[in-house]
Motif scaffolding. Sequence first.
Motif, short mmCIF file in Angstrom:
data_model
loop_
_atom_site.label_atom_id
_atom_site.label_comp_id
_atom_site.label_asym_id
_atom_site.label_seq_id
_atom_site.Cartn_x
_atom_site.Cartn_y
_atom_site.Cartn_z
N GLN A 817 15.50 -10.85 -16.07
CA GLN A 817 16.94 -10.57 -16.08
C GLN A 817 17.71 -11.59 -15.26
O GLN A 817 18.81 -12.01 -15.63
CB GLN A 817 17.20 -9.15 -15.58
N MET A 820 18.00 -14.69 -17.27
CA MET A 820 19.00 -14.56 -18.34
C MET A 820 20.41 -14.72 -17.79
O MET A 820 21.28 -15.32 -18.44
CB MET A 820 18.84 -13.21 -19.01
N GLU A 824 23.18 -17.91 -18.76
CA GLU A 824 24.54 -17.76 -19.29
C GLU A 824 25.50 -18.79 -18.72
O GLU A 824 26.49 -19.14 -19.38
CB GLU A 824 25.05 -16.35 -19.00
N ARG A 831 21.34 -24.34 -22.56
CA ARG A 831 21.23 -22.89 -22.67
C ARG A 831 20.20 -22.51 -23.73
O ARG A 831 20.11 -23.10 -24.79
CB ARG A 831 22.59 -22.31 -23.07
N GLU A 833 18.32 -19.68 -26.27
CA GLU A 833 18.72 -18.56 -27.14
C GLU A 833 18.22 -17.24 -26.56
O GLU A 833 17.28 -17.20 -25.77
CB GLU A 833 18.18 -18.75 -28.55
N GLN A 834 18.88 -16.15 -27.02
CA GLN A 834 18.51 -14.83 -26.51
C GLN A 834 17.08 -14.47 -26.89
O GLN A 834 16.37 -13.80 -26.14
CB GLN A 834 19.48 -13.77 -27.07
N GLU A 835 16.66 -14.88 -28.11
CA GLU A 835 15.33 -14.52 -28.57
C GLU A 835 14.22 -15.17 -27.74
O GLU A 835 13.08 -14.69 -27.71
CB GLU A 835 15.16 -14.91 -30.05
N ASN A 838 12.52 -13.10 -25.10
CA ASN A 838 11.74 -11.95 -25.56
C ASN A 838 10.26 -12.26 -25.37
O ASN A 838 9.72 -13.19 -25.98
CB ASN A 838 12.04 -11.68 -27.03
#
Length: 1649
Positions: A817, A820, A824, A831, A833-835, A838
Amino acid sequence: MDDIGSFEVRWIRGFTNKSIEFVDNKTVCYKCGDNICFLDLQTKKQNVFPSPGKGIGALTVNGNHRTFAFSEEKLTPSIFVYIYPELQLRNELKGSAQLDFTSLSLSTDGPYLACCSSLPDHTITVWNWENAEPICTKPHAGQDVISLVFNPLNWLQLCALGKSSLTVWNIEKSANIHLLKPSVIELPANDGSFAERLVATSQTVTETLPYFGLEMPPSAVSGLVGEKAESILTKLCTKARLTPSAICWTPTSELYVGCVEGFLLLVNPESLSVSVIFNPTNADAVPELKNTNFQSLSLNHKGVIAVGKERTVHCVQVKATQINITQTWQLEEPVTTVMYSPDCETLLFSSNTGQIYVSSPTRPGVIVKLLDFLSGDFVAAALSHTDKNICVSVRDSGVLQLWSANGICLGSLSLQAKVTSLACCPIAQYAAVGTALGYVLFIDLNREQQPRLVHRVSLHHTPVDHLVFDQEGHYLLTGASDSYIYVLDAKPSKTFSVIGYTVVHRPIMSLSVQCIRQSAQVKVLAQCSGQQLTVLSLPTRDLSGPDCVDRHGCLSTLVLKASTYEVPDPLNSCVLGVSEVFAYCQKRRTLQRFELPQSTDGPSCEQVVQLKPEQEVRGHPLGPASLFLSPHRSWLASVGRDGLLLIRETASMERHIELQCHSCRLGGVRSVSFSADSQTVLTAGLKDCSLVCTDIRINSMGAAKMAEATRYSQSMKHLLKNIFHTENPVLVELPEWGQASPPGTVKPEGSEGSGGGHCVDVTQQDESYNSLPSAPLSHPTWLESRREAIIKEDNEQYSETKKNLKKTIIELRQNIQEMMRENEHLPDIERLEQEEFNLDVEEQRSLEAMVEQEVTRVRNEIELENLAKRYLRDVLRRECWESLKVKGKAIKAFHSEQQVKNYPLKEQTDKEVEDLHQVHNVRKMEKAASTSNLDKSFNPTSVKEEEQGEEGPDAESAAVTGSFSAELVGSNPYIYDQFSLQTTEQKINQIILLQDVIRRIKTAFNIDFEAVYKQKVQELNRVKDRNRHITEIMLELDLREKLWEPGLTISEQPERLLAVDHSEIKAEKYLSPEQKKEEERKKLEEQKSLGAKGDTVRDRALDDMMNAVIEVKKDILKMEITRPGFVLTKADKDWSEEEKKVYKEYEKKKTALSEEKEKYKKSIETEMKKLQASSMDATERFDETLSKLFEKKVKCEMAIYQEELKVTYLVYSVLGEEEIRNRELELKLKLEKTLAFKEEMRREVKRHEEELEFFQETYESTVAEDKVLDKDFRKEFFDVRSHVVDNLYKLFKNRPRVQKMRTQTDNSSILFKEQRLWGPQAPDALSKMLKAMEELDAPENIPVGVSPQIWERFCLVRRVKVECEQKVKVKALTLAEMHAFLQRRREEDSAAQQEIKNLSDELQSLHRDKNRFLKDIMVQVLLKQGQVEVSTTGLTADYTDSVLSNRSEPERLNRTIRTLGEQKIATMVECKDFRKGIIKLQWELRMMGMQIEHLNTKARDIQMLRLSEEQQDYLNKTGRDNRVSKQVSIMEKTLAFQEKTHLKSVKWRMKKIEQLNRQAAEKAKENATIDRQLPDMQVTVAERTHIYEAIASEDNHAAKTEERYQEILVRSNLEECARVQAEELAFLWAEVERLRMKNFPSLDQLKHD
């Protein structure tokens, strides 16, 4: 195996409470399965009588004669009649039913039996069972009959109790002829009232035809014809009636009838009268009987024994209309049947729960429970294989029962659960029971009277369908539909612990086991499907090690060997042998034997082995069937739905022995169990509530095979003896379940123990043990508990490791977290990617797939829902919109709420067009034919009629046609004249033509409607143009007023409802990227087209027309005069002259510009007002047009309604004709049937008359023979002395005193002691007489002087005489019967003749009414006000006595009447004047006559006058002067006095005149005042008079008429009275004259004297 022996039923148990009867005074019998059980009430000993045929159907008993009869359960069943206690067949009755019998009944006073068959014929037949001959039959008479009961006093009366009816059948007898005649009892309505039927039997016959035609019965209206139709209409049109539930004959041959609704009725079969004895709805009803439904009735000396709904039985005493309770019995269970023994001493009660109670005469009022069989179907039954020779059974209600070897119930235990399976352990005295909730219960059977539940385990969530022990008691195996097989240790010392489980491929259909002692294995056969078999092998050693069972309880493959086999055909049941499998195939209806390969003992393999049957024999005729193997594995038992028990040898299956032990109609056999020695078989029925214990009886040829079975039983007993003595004490020591848990067991939470030893609740948390297996899981199974324990153990073992892993995961999550959040704030190029954050990509993909799957599912549901809505929309649009040729819409007014709608019209179908075209052609031909006939029959009268028709067709068109349609669309030349519609075809054609007229009216109006609609659209366009200019003006004037902008509503544009506007959608429209690009492209194209278009043509033309004045004037409002610059920089006093001139010029220009602006504003304001006024005027004119259209719509509606009313009248007339035809056909059919019946009755009467005549001759000859015997007595003894002959003759006439002949035996009930003597009882009477004659023939009765030879001859003669007398008596009775029978036939013949006459009269009346109906045409006429001369009462006039005529006729008649009236008045005036002269002359004549009579009277008086001496002197003129002078003086004095009196009177009169003058002056003043008020008062009086005449003219006229009538009546009475008085007066005058002449003779008479 048929050489071994046969079956013998040892005992049978069960009770259905369907029929229980007294077969004698101390024995009852009842049906149990396919047997009849006889129970001795004193010894309680039970005997079983097996059915000689196929099952037991209906049963009936005659306790007086110890006779019982029953029917079979097969096609074309027979009825068997037996005698008790010999159980000897008296007769077999065949051939009166095809499928079954619903009821049987034996008569009390003769060898007669009544039966009622079921489908398809429902025949009631009465048999003479001694001769096996039917004496009378009535087909189709017992559709709903459930019980038949003979009258105990008269076997010729039979009562049939139906489900909703009650019928008394009378057997009419004539010699050897018998007829069944029904008498239907009309029961009261549900409320106890006696309502009449609502079905009309004929049409209403009236002198005057009703307004709406004839009133037909429902059968004619519905069009139904025949007996079925009549019964249907009777049921539909009749009030609901009471439902009979029980009947009971009384000693007076009446019937007590109990009803389900709680009513008690008394029926008289002779008069068919019904009286309500007890009505529970009455306020004064006996409270104890209000809840009684009288489902059973019995009669005793004190009253009626009635059974109620509760556990009470009442003895009710009935006296007239009074009813009271004399005795009440309270029982433990609800009673359904009550009856008395034939001697009326023992009272029997039976309950639907299986109890039988008895009240004996020795202990009156005390009820003793005789038997307690319990009720309900047996689920399973098993014979114990231990030393105690007992059997165990369980019922569907959850009751476990123990039975001894003799069938005595030793004890029971209520498990309070739905039971599905049962098995008995061979090594201990207990039974295992499977329940529907998946429990296995272990019941200790050591104490037979009190069995107890010692253990319970939950294994399945589905019902436990299979429970089996191996032969040596190692294991208990369970099977269910969840495909799990559990293996339990069968030893009580191991507390029935669960060893493990295994899973098969499919639900288990059957389960069987064999213990192979040589290989120390237990083999299990599980049938998993119709064609797949699984064989499991378990070692008999201890399986508690970890190598045998895993942690979850699954058996290891090291100890559990499995083999799979497949058979060619689907199997229904299979059982495992030593190395073979026996199976039943319903498809082939055969028993098959399969050999298992020897590899079965080896290791298990995955491949499926194909098996083929080694032997195949024929099985049961009705399947499916189940198979069971005997303990010694040599006998194979099979049972099926046919109720047969077949046992055959496994070595040779071709031969078998069989027993019909259960009813095939009730499902056959459910389960079978062998005893340990294989010599006893216990079977339980599926639905017949019976348990049958059967012994296999061995003959000498099968002794060796039975010895083999005995040896095997003894060897097994010896083998298991030690283990039994070890395990059974442990079982005894186990505590009862629920009181204390045994060591090593875990009691589930929420379980409850039972409070006693006879009732145990094992349902745990289930609300009802009858709940379905698919109910929510409410208890954890053994497997679930074990898995929870393993999970708990693992949690305890790895708790630290789990904590560390959780902590590491939390730290890792926090780090990710944080990363992440840092990501941002990084640049785009750095930057991630969000994936990429994972960590579990597979989980994410699975979640995405799950979401996508859910989205797809929801999308599919939405698409399906939308598809359904679109389909509904298409259907509605197609049916309600697109199918319309003219769509429905409206036009609304601009300035009001007025609205006019058009007529929606559909396109005419091809059939409608074809029908209309056909009617036109027919009318053309009819007109052509009528024209030709008119030409042939030309005459002056027709010319006059044509001229009159040409004079005023328009005036009479609307009145004659009955509508205004001709004024709207013109007259249709094809429409019939209303007065010429006679036939049905003409009326149907007229209906089609009128419908076409209606369509034309609607079409014509729609044309006008469309014109007005287009006008409104044009006006709206004009208003929009004006509003556009007004808007421009308002913008120039800077006005903010709201502009009136009319438009079309939804009702005016209904097609807008079918299109969805974007403004109606509240949600945001979802557009795909491609759709967004397309929308942007369309917007750009629209902008380009608008820019290229520029000004419109209309604007350019207007500019050209106005010469650009408008644009110039628009600029004026925008123009402004620029102020000089020095005005802002200098003060006024500093301006120069030039600057002042410039400023003055500026002021002038500014003033001129302001004036110009004001002028322009006023002009455009005027123009705006003109535009608004123009819009208002145009819309108002349109509203006026719309009002005219509305008026036309009203006229069209009137015309349409008028035409529709005519169509309605015509349709009603056509239906009326159809009803008349139906009624006529119905009456003709009835008449034909009655005529046929009459002809049949005529032939019957003739035949019976001939038979009666022949029998009369026979009777007379018999009587003559009897007299001859009497006369020839002395001739027979001619050789005997006369005095001896006289003594012998006295003895010859002597007869023994015998008891009056009765049909009952000596111990029969005294309730029915007076019975009639019937022909069949004559032989019995003769035998009694001859038996009594033996005492008279004894030697000690020989008179003195008579030798033995003469005495023997005398006795022989006397016996002949007695026999002859008996013959005479019998023939006299028969002759009386024949006379009565013939008389009844004659009465039926007369009734048929009367019925024929009534039907003929009714048919003739119908024909007359039909002719009247066809001639009396319904005509619709339109009349103006004033043309109806009928008194109006209320809102409508009564035209009942009215006559319709042409208007010219009454006008011409009025003119004639007026002329004749004037002539009559002139004649009457002349007659009046002439009559006046006659009356005057008559008056003068009468006056002269009266004068003559007066003079005559004076003359007579003078003649009859008596004269005194003075008068004589006067007449003689003596002293006349003196008298004259004296009279003159007297007269002078008198005159003076009169003058004085006259003066006084004149003075008084003058005073009176003055007073009257003063009063006259005052009255004159008052009159002047009244004269001034008189005009106003006259006006008021005139108004009130007018109002009074208007309101009460009819009343005044009636009052005047009545007053005039009373005056005439009074005058007439007075004239009559005057005439009578005149006659009396004349008589009195005559009498006076006569008396006067008698007393005072006249002078003439004196002269003559």
